[in-house]
Design an enzyme around this catalytic site. Structure first.
Site, PDB file in Angstrom:
ATOM      1  N   ASP A 275       2.921  -4.299  -4.927  1.00 11.77           N
ATOM      2  CA  ASP A 275       2.736  -3.676  -3.609  1.00 11.77           C
ATOM      3  C   ASP A 275       3.560  -4.452  -2.576  1.00 11.77           C
ATOM      4  O   ASP A 275       3.188  -4.563  -1.411  1.00 11.77           O
ATOM      5  CB  ASP A 275       1.258  -3.643  -3.215  1.00 11.77           C
ATOM      6  CG  ASP A 275       0.954  -2.657  -2.094  1.00 11.77           C
ATOM      7  OD1 ASP A 275       1.863  -1.899  -1.696  1.00 11.77           O
ATOM      8  OD2 ASP A 275      -0.195  -2.650  -1.604  1.00 11.77           O
ATOM      9  N   LEU A 308      -4.513  -6.379   5.542  1.00 11.44           N
ATOM     10  CA  LEU A 308      -3.451  -6.640   4.578  1.00 11.44           C
ATOM     11  C   LEU A 308      -2.413  -5.525   4.650  1.00 11.44           C
ATOM     12  O   LEU A 308      -2.751  -4.342   4.646  1.00 11.44           O
ATOM     13  CB  LEU A 308      -4.018  -6.735   3.159  1.00 11.44           C
ATOM     14  CG  LEU A 308      -4.818  -8.000   2.833  1.00 11.44           C
ATOM     15  CD1 LEU A 308      -5.577  -7.828   1.533  1.00 11.44           C
ATOM     16  CD2 LEU A 308      -3.906  -9.214   2.765  1.00 11.44           C
TER      17      LEU A 308
END
Length: 382
Positions: A275, A308
């Site tokens: 990611d 995040l």
């Protein structure tokens, strides 16, 4: 007749995707592995000697690298930059990922990936749309104004990737109409559940409809509870072949949670993913991200409110963390970085093993699992 370049490697230790071997000579011819044979330590300088040779890593969820985010600049040059940067960390093949965005950006990204596939750009397998059919309740860092339901008729024009490469679509099943998942699967898409507030039954129905992936397990999805198993509970079921992506950076998921998930699901259906955003392979400490500012600190990237924003993870670090933080064997960690994503994508006859006829996309590692060299389709790129 085209002459294919021949490269000879000698591995003191070799993990062929399933077994450990010692003192192996691997010959690469063109883009494929020609032979793997036991041999003595070579005296010739024409042979490259490595401590450990393993199948190259496959990252099915990568947003950027080297200062470039695919959403910001959805071009062929950005894809080339991402491949170049992540090769330093052992990634030999990736699914460039587009975070929820307007159709104009989706179209540009689609065009860039189709170009890459047409030109046979080494390292690019296809396209991963992470959204925009996500639930605002579980949006994470995605821009809520970009989230929507699939009512537009232009979607089919963005699925051409599946004709020449792999196509992944992450969606929230409760946000799409009945029959939509089946339609996507029929169009060649690999459907993943993510950024979802679905209950267990909704998630299970999505799996029965053809969904076979869960995007960044535990993050942005309903948790496993005593009386409502949620998306996590559906993900950890084993009666249907589904795979779960794990961001093994020690920030997105607690190591104990990852250990529990692997104990329930098995390593064979777990994928290491990054990611990663543009911070990987870059020295920047602050950077723009989808109209916001994100900060990089202590191995993670967050928005100003602490959310995040993707990760600062690379695949080699994910492998080391799987060994050191989660306690899995090196073989399991290497499989979760290569063979398992290959099986998930349906390319396990080309990637994930070091055997004759397989793609010559390999990673050389030190005894501590740091990357010392990377080959993509027979060419040394790091």
């Amino acid at each position: 007749m085209t002459e294919h370049k021949v490269t000879t490697l000698f591995a003191k230790r070799l993990f062929d995707g399933e077994h450990w071997l010692t003192n192996q000579q691997v010959t690469l011819k063109g883009q494929v592995i020609e032979s793997v044979e036991s041999a003595k330590m070579p005296s010739s300088g024409d042979v490259e000697i490595v401590d450990l040779l393993a199948p190259g890593f496959i990252d099915v969820h990568v947003n950027g690298g080297g200062g470039a985010l695919f959403n910001h600049i959805p071009t062929l040059d950005t894809l080339a930059r991402m491949v170049e940067v992540h090769a330093q960390f052992g990634t030999v093949a990736m699914m460039p990922t587009l975070i929820s965005d307007d159709y104009e950006i989706m179209s540009q990204a689609h065009h860039a990936v189709c170009q890459a596939l047409e030109h046979k750009m080494a390292g690019v397998l296809g396209m991963h749309y992470e959204g925009p059919y996500l639930n605002p309740i579980r949006k994470g860092v995605h821009n809520e104004s970009k989230l929507r339901k699939p009512t537009e008729g232009t979607l089919s024009t963005l699925l051409d990737v599946s004709r020449s490469g792999k196509l992944m679509v992450t969606l929230a099943p409760e946000q799409v109409p009945e029959g939509f998942i089946e339609w996507l699967v029929s169009e060649g898409a690999i459907v993943c559940i993510g950024h979802s507030a679905a209950n267990y039954e909704q998630a299970r129905q999505a799996v029965l409809s053809g969904a076979r992936g869960f995007t960044h397990l535990f993050n942005a999805m309903t948790p496993l509870m005593s009386r409502e198993p949620g998306v996590v509970g559906a993900a950890l079921q084993t009666d249907k072949p589904t795979w779960c992506g794990l961001i093994a950076d020690g920030h997105h998921v607690h190591p104990a949670s990852m250990r529990v998930a692997i104990a329930a699901k098995g390593c064979e259906h777990m994928l290491l993913v990054t990611d990663a955003i543009q911070s990987v392979g870059s020295d920047e400490k602050e950077m723009p991200f989808l109209g916001k500012k994100v900060r990089r600190r202590e191995g993670k990237v967050t928005t100003e409110d602490g959310t995040l924003a993707g990760s600062d993870l690379d695949m080699a670090t994910a492998v080391r963390n799987t060994i050191n933080l989660i306690g899995r064997t090196p073989a399991e960690a290497l499989q979760m970085a290569s063979l398992r994503p290959a099986e998930f994508l349906g390319i396990e006859q080309e990637f994930g093993r070091i055997k004759p006829g397989y793609r010559a996309s390999l990673v050389a590692l030190s005894v501590a699992f740091f990357v010392t060299a990377t080959w993509i389709d027979g060419k040394k790129v790091w």
